[in-house]
Design a protein around this motif. Sequence first.
Motif, PDB file in Angstrom:
ATOM      1  N   CYS A   1     -40.356  -6.001 -12.650  1.00 56.99           N
ATOM      2  CA  CYS A   1     -40.690  -6.969 -11.613  1.00 56.99           C
ATOM      3  C   CYS A   1     -39.737  -6.818 -10.423  1.00 56.99           C
ATOM      4  CB  CYS A   1     -40.624  -8.391 -12.160  1.00 56.99           C
ATOM      5  SG  CYS A   1     -40.987  -9.660 -10.920  1.00 56.99           S
ATOM      6  N   LYS A   2     -40.271  -6.805  -9.223  1.00 52.85           N
ATOM      7  CA  LYS A   2     -39.469  -6.650  -8.013  1.00 52.85           C
ATOM      8  C   LYS A   2     -38.847  -7.968  -7.564  1.00 52.85           C
ATOM      9  CE  LYS A   2     -42.620  -2.964  -6.719  1.00 52.85           C
ATOM     10  NZ  LYS A   2     -43.735  -2.552  -5.855  1.00 52.85           N
ATOM     11  N   GLU A   3     -39.230  -9.071  -8.210  1.00 53.66           N
ATOM     12  CA  GLU A   3     -38.701 -10.386  -7.840  1.00 53.66           C
ATOM     13  C   GLU A   3     -37.592 -10.827  -8.796  1.00 53.66           C
ATOM     14  OE1 GLU A   3     -39.019 -14.227  -5.646  1.00 53.66           O
ATOM     15  OE2 GLU A   3     -39.666 -12.178  -5.244  1.00 53.66           O
ATOM     16  N   CYS A   4     -37.908 -10.894 -10.108  1.00 54.03           N
ATOM     17  CA  CYS A   4     -36.920 -11.383 -11.069  1.00 54.03           C
ATOM     18  C   CYS A   4     -36.161 -10.256 -11.762  1.00 54.03           C
ATOM     19  CB  CYS A   4     -37.580 -12.279 -12.119  1.00 54.03           C
ATOM     20  SG  CYS A   4     -38.743 -11.415 -13.223  1.00 54.03           S
ATOM     21  N   GLY A   5     -36.646  -9.021 -11.619  1.00 58.15           N
ATOM     22  CA  GLY A   5     -35.960  -7.870 -12.188  1.00 58.15           C
ATOM     23  C   GLY A   5     -36.205  -7.626 -13.656  1.00 58.15           C
ATOM     24  N   LYS A   6     -37.036  -8.414 -14.312  1.00 53.27           N
ATOM     25  CA  LYS A   6     -37.313  -8.231 -15.731  1.00 53.27           C
ATOM     26  C   LYS A   6     -38.005  -6.891 -15.973  1.00 53.27           C
ATOM     27  CE  LYS A   6     -36.211 -12.434 -17.411  1.00 53.27           C
ATOM     28  NZ  LYS A   6     -35.403 -12.743 -18.590  1.00 53.27           N
ATOM     29  N   ASN A   7     -37.580  -6.229 -17.028  1.00 57.41           N
ATOM     30  CA  ASN A   7     -38.176  -4.936 -17.366  1.00 57.41           C
ATOM     31  C   ASN A   7     -39.575  -5.104 -17.951  1.00 57.41           C
ATOM     32  OD1 ASN A   7     -35.838  -3.597 -16.566  1.00 57.41           O
ATOM     33  ND2 ASN A   7     -34.928  -3.690 -18.608  1.00 57.41           N
TER      34      ASN A   7
ATOM     35  N   CYS B   1     -46.294 -10.924 -12.510  1.00 59.87           N
ATOM     36  CA  CYS B   1     -45.154 -10.933 -13.431  1.00 59.87           C
ATOM     37  C   CYS B   1     -45.408 -11.959 -14.524  1.00 59.87           C
ATOM     38  CB  CYS B   1     -43.878 -11.271 -12.671  1.00 59.87           C
ATOM     39  SG  CYS B   1     -42.406 -11.339 -13.727  1.00 59.87           S
ATOM     40  N   THR B   2     -45.079 -11.590 -15.752  1.00 59.79           N
ATOM     41  CA  THR B   2     -45.277 -12.498 -16.885  1.00 59.79           C
ATOM     42  C   THR B   2     -44.134 -13.496 -17.033  1.00 59.79           C
ATOM     43  OG1 THR B   2     -44.253 -10.876 -18.365  1.00 59.79           O
ATOM     44  CG2 THR B   2     -46.662 -10.824 -18.162  1.00 59.79           C
ATOM     45  N   HIS B   3     -43.068 -13.322 -16.232  1.00 63.33           N
ATOM     46  CA  HIS B   3     -41.913 -14.219 -16.337  1.00 63.33           C
ATOM     47  C   HIS B   3     -41.774 -15.139 -15.119  1.00 63.33           C
ATOM     48  CE1 HIS B   3     -40.063 -12.530 -20.006  1.00 63.33           C
ATOM     49  NE2 HIS B   3     -40.599 -11.385 -19.586  1.00 63.33           N
ATOM     50  N   CYS B   4     -42.059 -14.637 -13.929  1.00 61.92           N
ATOM     51  CA  CYS B   4     -41.983 -15.471 -12.732  1.00 61.92           C
ATOM     52  C   CYS B   4     -43.354 -15.460 -12.049  1.00 61.92           C
ATOM     53  CB  CYS B   4     -40.883 -14.983 -11.781  1.00 61.92           C
ATOM     54  SG  CYS B   4     -41.223 -13.381 -11.009  1.00 61.92           S
TER      55      CYS B   4
ATOM     56  N   PHE C   1     -46.418 -10.463  -2.867  1.00 62.82           N
ATOM     57  CA  PHE C   1     -46.502 -11.923  -2.769  1.00 62.82           C
ATOM     58  C   PHE C   1     -45.358 -12.533  -3.585  1.00 62.82           C
ATOM     59  CE2 PHE C   1     -50.733 -10.273  -2.156  1.00 62.82           C
ATOM     60  CZ  PHE C   1     -51.218 -10.990  -1.064  1.00 62.82           C
ATOM     61  N   PRO C   2     -44.200 -12.736  -2.943  1.00 64.45           N
ATOM     62  CA  PRO C   2     -43.073 -13.363  -3.656  1.00 64.45           C
ATOM     63  C   PRO C   2     -43.420 -14.777  -4.091  1.00 64.45           C
ATOM     64  CG  PRO C   2     -42.365 -12.331  -1.599  1.00 64.45           C
ATOM     65  CD  PRO C   2     -43.868 -12.368  -1.569  1.00 64.45           C
ATOM     66  N   VAL C   3     -42.566 -15.350  -4.891  1.00 65.05           N
ATOM     67  CA  VAL C   3     -42.777 -16.714  -5.389  1.00 65.05           C
ATOM     68  C   VAL C   3     -42.924 -17.675  -4.207  1.00 65.05           C
ATOM     69  CG1 VAL C   3     -41.783 -18.597  -6.731  1.00 65.05           C
ATOM     70  CG2 VAL C   3     -41.474 -16.217  -7.477  1.00 65.05           C
ATOM     71  N   GLY C   4     -44.005 -18.452  -4.212  1.00 64.86           N
ATOM     72  CA  GLY C   4     -44.252 -19.427  -3.164  1.00 64.86           C
ATOM     73  C   GLY C   4     -45.002 -18.892  -1.954  1.00 64.86           C
TER      74      GLY C   4
END
Length: 243
Positions: A192-198, A225-228, A9-12
């Motif tokens: 994260c597969k969306e924002c790439g954060k480790n 994801c805790t960032h996005c 489920f990508p952003v939005g």
Amino acid sequence: MSKPKYVKFPVGINKRFLDDVCYELDRDTDALTITSEGNFYDFPKERAPNMVNSLGLEKIKTVKKVSILLAASSLLLLLFLLFLRQTLEEAYWPLSIILFLACMMFFFVATDLYKIENYYNISRCKKCGRDFAYEEIKKSLIKKVSTYDDYEETDTRYFKCKYCSDEDLKIKSLLKKSKSKARNIYRNEKNCKECGKNFALIEYREADTHLESFDTRRTIKHYKCTHCEYMEISIKDDYVTTN
């Protein structure tokens, strides 16, 4: 062991389709709704009317109950033979086979009569009162809703009378207490597969684990994801083995 499949489920995006199944997330409540198409009822459509007309429903119910009792009695006797195995010696195996076959025969008779009784009850039209009148006009809708408190399965079936065209919905629900509580400690951190954060993608709920069928256990894990705002679930089916 089967491999899990992932629904992303990508952003939005709150709704995704995978293998003819709809997955929908409520990002405010973290509720997950899974919707899919079921199958038609496996009714004995040709035999049931003849059986009911010739024997009557009450006699069918009586024979069904007797068959269940005989199947249970055969099974108990089969188990009792285990304690007499050494005493019976050569007679043990012939008696065991006879009792096993009897148990299976009575079980199948009871199952068949149950299907006939169930078909009679479901297919009787509420409007015109005719027997074996309702027919399924489309496949059932199976809906599963997982929240922090409950796990509810709903099976909705669609019927129409072939005589008076009356339409009817038959809904069967199964409500269970959910084991999917919120985690106090983050586990299984991944990139994260969306924002790439480790190590930002975390499993934020305890997994949903339920019997999908009599021999399959399904485990659903929830990640965010805790960032996005990216979220995903993993679904894993395993066969239930009994030793």
